[in-house]
Design an enzyme around this catalytic site. Sequence first.
Site, mmCIF file in Angstrom:
data_model
loop_
_atom_site.group_PDB
_atom_site.id
_atom_site.type_symbol
_atom_site.label_atom_id
_atom_site.label_comp_id
_atom_site.label_asym_id
_atom_site.label_seq_id
_atom_site.Cartn_x
_atom_site.Cartn_y
_atom_site.Cartn_z
ATOM 1 N N ASP A 16 0.709 -1.049 0.043
ATOM 2 C CA ASP A 16 -0.049 -0.054 0.017
ATOM 3 C C ASP A 16 0.882 1.089 0.053
ATOM 4 O O ASP A 16 2.106 1.201 0.612
ATOM 5 C CB ASP A 16 -0.942 0.070 1.398
ATOM 6 C CG ASP A 16 -1.704 1.334 1.501
ATOM 7 O OD1 ASP A 16 -2.439 1.476 0.351
ATOM 8 O OD2 ASP A 16 -1.418 1.985 2.458
ATOM 9 N N LEU A 17 0.404 2.315 -0.464
ATOM 10 C CA LEU A 17 1.278 3.672 -0.510
ATOM 11 C C LEU A 17 0.774 4.547 0.756
ATOM 12 O O LEU A 17 1.559 4.609 1.615
ATOM 13 C CB LEU A 17 1.026 4.344 -1.895
ATOM 14 C CG LEU A 17 1.716 3.784 -2.952
ATOM 15 C CD1 LEU A 17 1.411 4.494 -4.312
ATOM 16 C CD2 LEU A 17 3.232 3.645 -2.945
ATOM 17 N N ASP A 18 -0.055 5.136 0.658
ATOM 18 C CA ASP A 18 -0.500 6.043 1.633
ATOM 19 C C ASP A 18 -0.636 5.553 2.967
ATOM 20 O O ASP A 18 -1.448 4.729 3.382
ATOM 21 C CB ASP A 18 -1.959 6.785 1.567
ATOM 22 C CG ASP A 18 -2.133 7.463 -0.036
ATOM 23 O OD1 ASP A 18 -0.894 7.811 -0.684
ATOM 24 O OD2 ASP A 18 -3.053 7.583 -0.509
#
Length: 238
Positions: A16-18
């Site tokens: 995942d990024l955020d």
Amino acid sequence: MRFYRPTGQIAALTFDLDDTLYDNRPVILRTEQEALAFVQNYHPALRTLQNADLQRLRHAVREAEPDIYHDVTRWRWRTVERAMLNAGLSAAEAEAGANAAAVNFAKWRSRVEVPQATHDTLKRLAAKWPLVAITNGNAQPELFGLGDYFKFVLRAGPDGRSKPFSDMYLLAAEKLNLPIGEILHVGDDLTTDVAGAIRCGMQACWLRPENADLMHAADSRLLPHLEISRLASLTSLI
């Protein structure tokens, strides 16, 4: 690092990024402020527009297009377009305005401050495994220095339904040409990242947010394979 399930062979990692690789909260706050100011200044008829107005329009757009929430970029574009149409702009003017607002949003959205620890961790992991980013959001890691670590980036909307739906998880395994059970997904959200990954057959690592507790989390549906409190802990798997 805490283990809840037996881990199997790991042949790749997805992220995942955020709020997993960086703190997304200040980025979004600043971006929303700049995005509203841009629209307000785009045309005199939009001068008094407020975020509450945009939120009402977002709900209206989703009611008209129920599946649009899978593509947050398109959802935002349609919301701004509707705001401009409601303000009296022509269809062509609203389209041009929504396009301009999208460019402005992307500029501010990409001003992400990535911790050095994230760079160091991803660099070490990428030397051993292929890494992939899987996001429900609209961050573009190639614009803030993370792009080179990933073989590819999958985004909800263009690449399938948003997590926890299995579309992007399955697509990642297909593009990597790996059994899905040999991929470890890493994310901060117990629903979209942990439950979503496990239900489609992946292994899952929960990056525990500060002050969170798995045993008392409201969205704790499935136990992850492992839990970490800082990203750098993943290097112990090498």
